[in-house]
Design a protein around this motif. Sequence first.
Motif, PDB file in Angstrom:
ATOM      1  N   PHE A 178       0.820  -1.211   0.000  1.00  0.00           N
ATOM      2  CA  PHE A 178       0.000   0.000   0.000  1.00  0.00           C
ATOM      3  C   PHE A 178       0.858   1.266   0.000  1.00  0.00           C
ATOM      4  O   PHE A 178       0.519   2.250  -0.670  1.00  0.00           O
ATOM      5  CB  PHE A 178      -0.918   0.014   1.230  1.00  0.00           C
ATOM      6  CG  PHE A 178      -1.906  -1.104   1.276  1.00  0.00           C
ATOM      7  CD1 PHE A 178      -3.154  -0.965   0.689  1.00  0.00           C
ATOM      8  CD2 PHE A 178      -1.593  -2.306   1.887  1.00  0.00           C
ATOM      9  CE1 PHE A 178      -4.075  -2.001   0.719  1.00  0.00           C
ATOM     10  CE2 PHE A 178      -2.509  -3.349   1.932  1.00  0.00           C
ATOM     11  CZ  PHE A 178      -3.747  -3.191   1.342  1.00  0.00           C
ATOM     12  N   MET A 179       1.931   1.255   0.788  1.00  0.00           N
ATOM     13  CA  MET A 179       2.821   2.408   0.936  1.00  0.00           C
ATOM     14  C   MET A 179       4.250   1.869   0.847  1.00  0.00           C
ATOM     15  O   MET A 179       4.747   1.243   1.781  1.00  0.00           O
ATOM     16  CB  MET A 179       2.559   3.107   2.276  1.00  0.00           C
ATOM     17  CG  MET A 179       1.106   3.528   2.450  1.00  0.00           C
ATOM     18  SD  MET A 179       0.644   3.930   4.168  1.00  0.00           S
ATOM     19  CE  MET A 179       1.462   5.514   4.358  1.00  0.00           C
ATOM     20  N   LYS A 180       4.891   2.091  -0.276  1.00  0.00           N
ATOM     21  CA  LYS A 180       6.147   1.414  -0.609  1.00  0.00           C
ATOM     22  C   LYS A 180       7.274   1.689   0.388  1.00  0.00           C
ATOM     23  O   LYS A 180       8.124   0.839   0.630  1.00  0.00           O
ATOM     24  CB  LYS A 180       6.591   1.806  -2.014  1.00  0.00           C
ATOM     25  CG  LYS A 180       5.687   1.274  -3.117  1.00  0.00           C
ATOM     26  CD  LYS A 180       6.201   1.643  -4.494  1.00  0.00           C
ATOM     27  CE  LYS A 180       5.305   1.079  -5.582  1.00  0.00           C
ATOM     28  NZ  LYS A 180       5.792   1.439  -6.946  1.00  0.00           N
ATOM     29  N   LYS A 181       7.288   2.872   0.968  1.00  0.00           N
ATOM     30  CA  LYS A 181       8.391   3.241   1.862  1.00  0.00           C
ATOM     31  C   LYS A 181       7.989   3.025   3.332  1.00  0.00           C
ATOM     32  O   LYS A 181       8.090   3.917   4.157  1.00  0.00           O
ATOM     33  CB  LYS A 181       8.793   4.687   1.628  1.00  0.00           C
ATOM     34  CG  LYS A 181       9.258   4.965   0.193  1.00  0.00           C
ATOM     35  CD  LYS A 181       9.534   6.441  -0.022  1.00  0.00           C
ATOM     36  CE  LYS A 181       9.942   6.725  -1.463  1.00  0.00           C
ATOM     37  NZ  LYS A 181      10.160   8.180  -1.690  1.00  0.00           N
ATOM     38  N   SER A 182       7.533   1.830   3.624  1.00  0.00           N
ATOM     39  CA  SER A 182       7.056   1.499   4.966  1.00  0.00           C
ATOM     40  C   SER A 182       8.021   0.559   5.680  1.00  0.00           C
ATOM     41  O   SER A 182       8.595  -0.343   5.060  1.00  0.00           O
ATOM     42  CB  SER A 182       5.679   0.836   4.896  1.00  0.00           C
ATOM     43  OG  SER A 182       4.710   1.716   4.374  1.00  0.00           O
ATOM     44  N   TYR A 183       8.150   0.772   6.986  1.00  0.00           N
ATOM     45  CA  TYR A 183       9.004  -0.065   7.822  1.00  0.00           C
ATOM     46  C   TYR A 183       8.292  -0.302   9.146  1.00  0.00           C
ATOM     47  O   TYR A 183       7.448   0.490   9.557  1.00  0.00           O
ATOM     48  CB  TYR A 183      10.346   0.621   8.106  1.00  0.00           C
ATOM     49  CG  TYR A 183      11.184   0.887   6.872  1.00  0.00           C
ATOM     50  CD1 TYR A 183      12.244   0.052   6.530  1.00  0.00           C
ATOM     51  CD2 TYR A 183      10.910   1.982   6.053  1.00  0.00           C
ATOM     52  CE1 TYR A 183      13.008   0.290   5.399  1.00  0.00           C
ATOM     53  CE2 TYR A 183      11.669   2.237   4.915  1.00  0.00           C
ATOM     54  CZ  TYR A 183      12.717   1.388   4.598  1.00  0.00           C
ATOM     55  OH  TYR A 183      13.460   1.637   3.469  1.00  0.00           O
ATOM     56  N   VAL A 184       8.655  -1.390   9.814  1.00  0.00           N
ATOM     57  CA  VAL A 184       8.184  -1.645  11.173  1.00  0.00           C
ATOM     58  C   VAL A 184       9.409  -1.812  12.062  1.00  0.00           C
ATOM     59  O   VAL A 184      10.285  -2.632  11.777  1.00  0.00           O
ATOM     60  CB  VAL A 184       7.298  -2.899  11.253  1.00  0.00           C
ATOM     61  CG1 VAL A 184       6.858  -3.138  12.704  1.00  0.00           C
ATOM     62  CG2 VAL A 184       6.069  -2.749  10.361  1.00  0.00           C
ATOM     63  N   ALA A 185       9.480  -1.011  13.097  1.00  0.00           N
ATOM     64  CA  ALA A 185      10.599  -1.063  14.051  1.00  0.00           C
ATOM     65  C   ALA A 185      10.040  -1.272  15.453  1.00  0.00           C
ATOM     66  O   ALA A 185       8.828  -1.370  15.647  1.00  0.00           O
ATOM     67  CB  ALA A 185      11.404   0.230  13.979  1.00  0.00           C
ATOM     68  N   SER A 186      10.920  -1.338  16.437  1.00  0.00           N
ATOM     69  CA  SER A 186      10.475  -1.517  17.818  1.00  0.00           C
ATOM     70  C   SER A 186      11.427  -0.789  18.753  1.00  0.00           C
ATOM     71  O   SER A 186      12.565  -0.480  18.392  1.00  0.00           O
ATOM     72  CB  SER A 186      10.406  -3.004  18.177  1.00  0.00           C
ATOM     73  OG  SER A 186      11.661  -3.626  17.973  1.00  0.00           O
ATOM     74  N   VAL A 187      10.946  -0.494  19.949  1.00  0.00           N
ATOM     75  CA  VAL A 187      11.817   0.149  20.937  1.00  0.00           C
ATOM     76  C   VAL A 187      12.609  -0.888  21.721  1.00  0.00           C
ATOM     77  O   VAL A 187      13.507  -0.555  22.486  1.00  0.00           O
ATOM     78  CB  VAL A 187      11.007   1.039  21.912  1.00  0.00           C
ATOM     79  CG1 VAL A 187      10.369   2.191  21.159  1.00  0.00           C
ATOM     80  CG2 VAL A 187       9.956   0.232  22.661  1.00  0.00           C
ATOM     81  N   GLY A 188      12.287  -2.161  21.542  1.00  0.00           N
ATOM     82  CA  GLY A 188      13.041  -3.257  22.136  1.00  0.00           C
ATOM     83  C   GLY A 188      13.149  -4.394  21.144  1.00  0.00           C
ATOM     84  O   GLY A 188      12.492  -4.390  20.103  1.00  0.00           O
ATOM     85  N   GLY A 189      13.982  -5.369  21.442  1.00  0.00           N
ATOM     86  CA  GLY A 189      14.127  -6.489  20.528  1.00  0.00           C
ATOM     87  C   GLY A 189      15.205  -6.255  19.478  1.00  0.00           C
ATOM     88  O   GLY A 189      16.061  -5.380  19.614  1.00  0.00           O
ATOM     89  N   LYS A 190      15.147  -7.008  18.399  1.00  0.00           N
ATOM     90  CA  LYS A 190      16.199  -6.981  17.388  1.00  0.00           C
ATOM     91  C   LYS A 190      16.044  -5.842  16.387  1.00  0.00           C
ATOM     92  O   LYS A 190      17.023  -5.320  15.877  1.00  0.00           O
ATOM     93  CB  LYS A 190      16.216  -8.312  16.630  1.00  0.00           C
ATOM     94  CG  LYS A 190      16.490  -9.521  17.510  1.00  0.00           C
ATOM     95  CD  LYS A 190      16.371 -10.806  16.710  1.00  0.00           C
ATOM     96  CE  LYS A 190      16.573 -12.021  17.598  1.00  0.00           C
ATOM     97  NZ  LYS A 190      16.386 -13.293  16.852  1.00  0.00           N
ATOM     98  N   ARG A 191      14.816  -5.479  16.088  1.00  0.00           N
ATOM     99  CA  ARG A 191      14.543  -4.518  15.019  1.00  0.00           C
ATOM    100  C   ARG A 191      14.353  -3.124  15.612  1.00  0.00           C
ATOM    101  O   ARG A 191      13.297  -2.509  15.507  1.00  0.00           O
ATOM    102  CB  ARG A 191      13.301  -4.967  14.260  1.00  0.00           C
ATOM    103  CG  ARG A 191      12.991  -4.204  13.006  1.00  0.00           C
ATOM    104  CD  ARG A 191      13.967  -4.488  11.901  1.00  0.00           C
ATOM    105  NE  ARG A 191      13.462  -3.978  10.632  1.00  0.00           N
ATOM    106  CZ  ARG A 191      14.226  -3.597   9.634  1.00  0.00           C
ATOM    107  NH1 ARG A 191      15.546  -3.667   9.749  1.00  0.00           N
ATOM    108  NH2 ARG A 191      13.701  -3.162   8.517  1.00  0.00           N
ATOM    109  N   ARG A 192      15.386  -2.588  16.243  1.00  0.00           N
ATOM    110  CA  ARG A 192      15.254  -1.326  16.963  1.00  0.00           C
ATOM    111  C   ARG A 192      15.108  -0.132  16.018  1.00  0.00           C
ATOM    112  O   ARG A 192      15.651  -0.123  14.915  1.00  0.00           O
ATOM    113  CB  ARG A 192      16.442  -1.128  17.903  1.00  0.00           C
ATOM    114  CG  ARG A 192      16.458  -2.130  19.050  1.00  0.00           C
ATOM    115  CD  ARG A 192      17.615  -1.896  19.990  1.00  0.00           C
ATOM    116  NE  ARG A 192      17.652  -2.896  21.043  1.00  0.00           N
ATOM    117  CZ  ARG A 192      17.045  -2.778  22.215  1.00  0.00           C
ATOM    118  NH1 ARG A 192      16.373  -1.672  22.482  1.00  0.00           N
ATOM    119  NH2 ARG A 192      17.104  -3.730  23.116  1.00  0.00           N
TER     120      ARG A 192
END
Length: 271
Positions: A178-192
């Motif tokens: 839907f939105m090509k420049k999308s990311y999912v991050a987190s404040v903890g864990g591996k994907r900070r």
Amino acid sequence: MKQGIIVVNHGTSDFEARHNTIEEFVLSIGDRFEDADIASAYTDGEVRKKLREISGEKIQNLKATVLSMKERGVTHLSVVTTDIIEDDTHKKIREEVSSLAGLFRDVKITKPLLSDVKDVGLVARAFYSAFNDTVGDDHMVVVACDDRTIYENQEMDFLMGEVFDKPLESLENSLREFMKKSYVASVGGKRRLYKVIKEINAIEDGKRKRIVLIPFEFIAGTQVENEVSRKLPELIDRLKEEEYDVEVVFKGIGEYDAFQRLYLKHLYDER
């Protein structure tokens, strides 16, 4: 038959954020289940204590709310959780409700927002509906509390349904449809978050990159007592000091109709 519905959330002492999310959601449920006894419960004891000190308000924890439903004659109970993924918080809610299930003829507990592949597509579409105009052609980073589910560190128990591993990774892939420049991050864990921001700015296109951060919490805000809301302002200040072009939409997803409808769908699915 008497229907009871409990909305379970971490809770907050931020009255505006609470009104725009939890209270509005309870009203939405009431519009659809006019004869039901509807209440909300907060799982965070510190929030409940703070509310008593500020306003004298006594909001019950989950167990007390369930027992109150029984005292009021509820026979069929539905517990609606506002959790995002199947984590330890949601597991504790399931276990607590299940331990009291014998008090009622029937008990249902809704699944987290991201529980299977179908949910991922619906959530991605909701993000597009709610935030496409705000993000435009720029980058969007959805910021979750943690990228770890309980499936990563223990066996599923008898209360769980089908295992859905790596829900946030699946969401990132679906968002990009839907939105090509999308990311999912987190404040903890591996994907900070900080790591993801650096990845975005390493893209070789020679342009200054505007990045819109969206907390992936039902309720969020600078005064809201959850991990994302506590840590995000500090991370934003750090990023701005390093001259990253970031801005945050500091509202919980519970403030948007597109997401409330998905939580309502889970309620209907469990009936």
